[in-house]
Each structure stands twice: as structure tokens, then as C-alpha cells.
Design a protein around this motif. Structure first.
Motif, PDB file in Angstrom:
ATOM      1  N   ILE A   1      64.668 -22.494 -47.256  1.00  0.00           N
ATOM      2  CA  ILE A   1      64.717 -21.429 -48.257  1.00  0.00           C
ATOM      3  C   ILE A   1      63.318 -21.110 -48.771  1.00  0.00           C
ATOM      4  N   LEU A   2      62.518 -22.134 -49.039  1.00  0.00           N
ATOM      5  CA  LEU A   2      61.151 -21.911 -49.508  1.00  0.00           C
ATOM      6  C   LEU A   2      60.304 -21.214 -48.450  1.00  0.00           C
ATOM      7  N   ALA A   3      60.510 -21.592 -47.195  1.00  0.00           N
ATOM      8  CA  ALA A   3      59.754 -20.936 -46.117  1.00  0.00           C
ATOM      9  C   ALA A   3      60.145 -19.465 -45.994  1.00  0.00           C
ATOM     10  N   GLN A   4      61.432 -19.164 -46.123  1.00  0.00           N
ATOM     11  CA  GLN A   4      61.876 -17.770 -46.055  1.00  0.00           C
ATOM     12  C   GLN A   4      61.332 -16.957 -47.228  1.00  0.00           C
ATOM     13  N   ILE A   5      61.333 -17.537 -48.421  1.00  0.00           N
ATOM     14  CA  ILE A   5      60.793 -16.829 -49.591  1.00  0.00           C
ATOM     15  C   ILE A   5      59.310 -16.565 -49.417  1.00  0.00           C
ATOM     16  N   LEU A   6      58.582 -17.550 -48.906  1.00  0.00           N
ATOM     17  CA  LEU A   6      57.142 -17.377 -48.707  1.00  0.00           C
ATOM     18  C   LEU A   6      56.849 -16.295 -47.677  1.00  0.00           C
ATOM     19  N   ILE A   7      57.587 -16.299 -46.573  1.00  0.00           N
ATOM     20  CA  ILE A   7      57.368 -15.295 -45.531  1.00  0.00           C
ATOM     21  C   ILE A   7      57.710 -13.893 -46.048  1.00  0.00           C
ATOM     22  N   LEU A   8      58.818 -13.786 -46.762  1.00  0.00           N
ATOM     23  CA  LEU A   8      59.208 -12.477 -47.296  1.00  0.00           C
ATOM     24  C   LEU A   8      58.211 -11.959 -48.325  1.00  0.00           C
ATOM     25  N   GLN A   9      57.683 -12.858 -49.174  1.00  0.00           N
ATOM     26  CA  GLN A   9      56.724 -12.430 -50.192  1.00  0.00           C
ATOM     27  C   GLN A   9      55.413 -11.986 -49.556  1.00  0.00           C
ATOM     28  N   VAL A  10      54.958 -12.709 -48.555  1.00  0.00           N
ATOM     29  CA  VAL A  10      53.724 -12.322 -47.865  1.00  0.00           C
ATOM     30  C   VAL A  10      53.913 -10.986 -47.146  1.00  0.00           C
ATOM     31  N   ALA A  11      55.053 -10.829 -46.481  1.00  0.00           N
ATOM     32  CA  ALA A  11      55.324  -9.555 -45.808  1.00  0.00           C
ATOM     33  C   ALA A  11      55.446  -8.415 -46.807  1.00  0.00           C
TER      34      ALA A  11
ATOM     35  N   LEU B   1      64.446  -8.744 -44.222  1.00  0.00           N
ATOM     36  CA  LEU B   1      65.651  -9.412 -44.724  1.00  0.00           C
ATOM     37  C   LEU B   1      66.709  -9.532 -43.641  1.00  0.00           C
ATOM     38  N   LEU B   2      66.846  -8.496 -42.834  1.00  0.00           N
ATOM     39  CA  LEU B   2      67.832  -8.529 -41.757  1.00  0.00           C
ATOM     40  C   LEU B   2      67.462  -9.558 -40.694  1.00  0.00           C
ATOM     41  N   LEU B   3      66.185  -9.683 -40.390  1.00  0.00           N
ATOM     42  CA  LEU B   3      65.753 -10.609 -39.348  1.00  0.00           C
ATOM     43  C   LEU B   3      65.723 -12.064 -39.822  1.00  0.00           C
ATOM     44  N   LEU B   4      65.304 -12.294 -41.054  1.00  0.00           N
ATOM     45  CA  LEU B   4      65.140 -13.664 -41.543  1.00  0.00           C
ATOM     46  C   LEU B   4      66.390 -14.217 -42.208  1.00  0.00           C
ATOM     47  N   ILE B   5      67.082 -13.402 -42.987  1.00  0.00           N
ATOM     48  CA  ILE B   5      68.248 -13.892 -43.746  1.00  0.00           C
ATOM     49  C   ILE B   5      69.527 -13.675 -42.946  1.00  0.00           C
ATOM     50  N   ALA B   6      69.803 -12.408 -42.596  1.00  0.00           N
ATOM     51  CA  ALA B   6      70.941 -12.033 -41.736  1.00  0.00           C
ATOM     52  C   ALA B   6      72.288 -12.421 -42.324  1.00  0.00           C
ATOM     53  N   ARG B   7      72.367 -12.691 -43.629  1.00  0.00           N
ATOM     54  CA  ARG B   7      73.629 -13.005 -44.296  1.00  0.00           C
ATOM     55  C   ARG B   7      73.728 -12.137 -45.539  1.00  0.00           C
ATOM     56  N   SER B   8      74.765 -11.323 -45.602  1.00  0.00           N
ATOM     57  CA  SER B   8      74.858 -10.323 -46.655  1.00  0.00           C
ATOM     58  C   SER B   8      74.974 -10.935 -48.052  1.00  0.00           C
ATOM     59  N   LYS B   9      75.623 -12.084 -48.175  1.00  0.00           N
ATOM     60  CA  LYS B   9      75.816 -12.670 -49.502  1.00  0.00           C
ATOM     61  C   LYS B   9      74.531 -13.284 -50.061  1.00  0.00           C
ATOM     62  N   LEU B  10      73.520 -13.506 -49.231  1.00  0.00           N
ATOM     63  CA  LEU B  10      72.257 -14.063 -49.702  1.00  0.00           C
ATOM     64  C   LEU B  10      71.206 -12.996 -49.972  1.00  0.00           C
ATOM     65  N   ILE B  11      71.476 -11.754 -49.599  1.00  0.00           N
ATOM     66  CA  ILE B  11      70.494 -10.693 -49.770  1.00  0.00           C
ATOM     67  C   ILE B  11      70.127 -10.452 -51.232  1.00  0.00           C
ATOM     68  N   PRO B  12      71.090 -10.359 -52.184  1.00  0.00           N
ATOM     69  CA  PRO B  12      70.698 -10.131 -53.585  1.00  0.00           C
ATOM     70  C   PRO B  12      69.780 -11.205 -54.145  1.00  0.00           C
ATOM     71  N   ASP B  13      70.032 -12.464 -53.790  1.00  0.00           N
ATOM     72  CA  ASP B  13      69.191 -13.548 -54.301  1.00  0.00           C
ATOM     73  C   ASP B  13      67.748 -13.401 -53.836  1.00  0.00           C
ATOM     74  N   PHE B  14      67.555 -13.119 -52.558  1.00  0.00           N
ATOM     75  CA  PHE B  14      66.206 -13.003 -52.028  1.00  0.00           C
ATOM     76  C   PHE B  14      65.519 -11.730 -52.526  1.00  0.00           C
ATOM     77  N   ALA B  15      66.258 -10.640 -52.647  1.00  0.00           N
ATOM     78  CA  ALA B  15      65.651  -9.397 -53.132  1.00  0.00           C
ATOM     79  C   ALA B  15      65.193  -9.532 -54.583  1.00  0.00           C
ATOM     80  N   ILE B  16      66.017 -10.141 -55.425  1.00  0.00           N
ATOM     81  CA  ILE B  16      65.631 -10.337 -56.824  1.00  0.00           C
ATOM     82  C   ILE B  16      64.484 -11.338 -56.931  1.00  0.00           C
TER      83      ILE B  16
END
Length: 207
Positions: free
Chosen positions: A22-32, A88-103
Motif C-alpha cells: 500500500i505504501l509503495a502504491q501511494i508513493l508511486i501514485l503521488q510521484v506520478a 489508478l486503473l493500472l496500479l489499483i485495479a479495484r473499484s472499492k479502493l479507488i476513493p481511498d487512494f484518490a483522497i
């Protein structure tokens, strides 16, 4: 009384919800998020003939609704949200986790902006832009992930069998009466003998 057995974990559950992932995904998304925003803002500023500096990306004071630069930056941030839907589609790919990562992305952006300017954002335009960006990223991210989850899966065996049947039908593997022809010499479709009609002479016809 025998001890109660624990229910085995769902396959892949520990891997999907591990803190390190989860931390790696957050870091990659924030950098992107910042890289795409920087590219869009720098390109737009150069085209408009504006001075390029770090305040355009990290300062909330540049996002004002009473100047042209503020609206230009607002459009760049909204376009950046559209691009981040792909990540988000490539890294998360789960609809129920999208709001958490976007916020989380926008919350970390608030922290970075506050530390950079040493003050909390006070521009109303900045807050409206962040809400619109988070809503856009969440809605499109959920829609794209659900579209991917509900996409039908085609298996190779069935499709290849169907293509083989279509090719046999196209090549004339059936006779004129609709029955399949024999696949081997001297054998019919049921494994029996294959019979042919022999032309009869006029004497046999009684003429």
C-alpha cells in the motif's frame, strides 16, 4: 471442547492489503501525480510566455480565480486528474479502493503545499479545485475499474474450437443436405461405411 478452527485467509488477501504494498502504491501514485502536473504546467507556462518556477506547482497562492494564471493552472490540474485515472486503473485495479487512494493523493498534496508555503491554503478557488479534482478522479477511477472487472473473459479453447468449426463450415465440410461428411476415407461421421450412389443405366431403369 476442541479449539475452534480459524477460517483460512482468502487467496491473495495478505498480498493485496500488505502495508508495504500500500505504501509503495501511494508513493508511486503521488510521484506520478506531481510529474504529470509539472509537465502540463511547465508546457502551458512556456506556451503562454510565463516565468516557470516551483510556485506554479506547489504554491496555493498561484491558484486564484481572479487572474488568468489561476484558471490556467486549474485546467492543468483537472487534466492531471484525468491522466492519473490511468495510473489508478493500472496500479489499483479495484473499484472499492479507488476513493481511498484518490483522497490520499489530495490529502498529501495539501500537506506538501502547506509545508512549502508555511501556511494552510486560504484561497476558496484552491479548495474548490481540490474537491473537483478528487471527485473527478474517484468517479472516473471507479467507472474504469468496474468496466475492467465486468469485462467478459474469453478462453482460448472455446474460441479456437469455434474458429475451427467456422473454418470447416466455410470450407464445405457439410454436404448439400446438411449432414457432415466423413473425415476418413471409407468412413462416415458415425464410423460406418461411406456409401456412394452409382449412376444407373437405362436398362436398369426399365426404359
Amino acid at each position: 471442547m476442541p479449539p475452534r478452527r480459524r477460517r483460512p485467509p482468502r487467496p491473495g488477501a495478505l498480498t493485496d492489503l500488505s502495508p508495504s504494498r500500500i505504501l509503495a502504491q501511494i508513493l508511486i501514485l503521488q510521484v506520478a501525480f506531481y510529474i504529470c502536473a509539472a509537465v502540463l504546467i511547465i508546457f502551458t507556462a512556456l506556451v503562454a510566455g510565463r516565468t516557470v518556477n516551483l510556485d506554479l506547482v506547489l504554491s496555493w497562492r498561484s491558484l486564484r480565480g481572479d487572474i488568468t494564471v489561476g484558471w490556467m493552472l486549474g485546467l492543468c490540474w483537472l487534466l492531471n486528474s484525468l491522466i492519473c485515472v490511468i495510473f489508478l486503473l493500472l496500479l489499483i485495479a479495484r473499484s472499492k479502493l479507488i476513493p481511498d487512494f484518490a483522497i490520499t493523493i489530495h490529502f498529501l498534496h495539501l500537506i506538501v503545499t502547506s509545508f512549502y508555503t508555511r501556511a494552510l491554503p486560504t484561497n476558496f478557488f484552491w479548495w474548490v479545485l481540490q474537491i473537483a479534482s478528487a471527485a473527478l478522479m474517484t468517479s472516473l477511477g471507479i467507472w474504469s475499474c468496474q468496466w475492467r472487472e465486468l469485462k467478459p473473459i474469453s478462453f482460448g479453447g472455446s474460441s479456437s474450437t469455434a474458429r475451427q468449426a467456422d473454418s470447416e463450415e466455410a470450407n464445405g465440410s457439410h454436404d448439400g443436405l446438411g449432414y457432415p461428411r466423413g473425415r476418413g476415407r471409407g468412413k462416415g461421421a458415425d464410423g460406418g461405411g461411406n456409401y456412394e450412389m452409382v449412376g444407373m443405366s437405362d436398362s436398369h431403369r426399365g426404359i
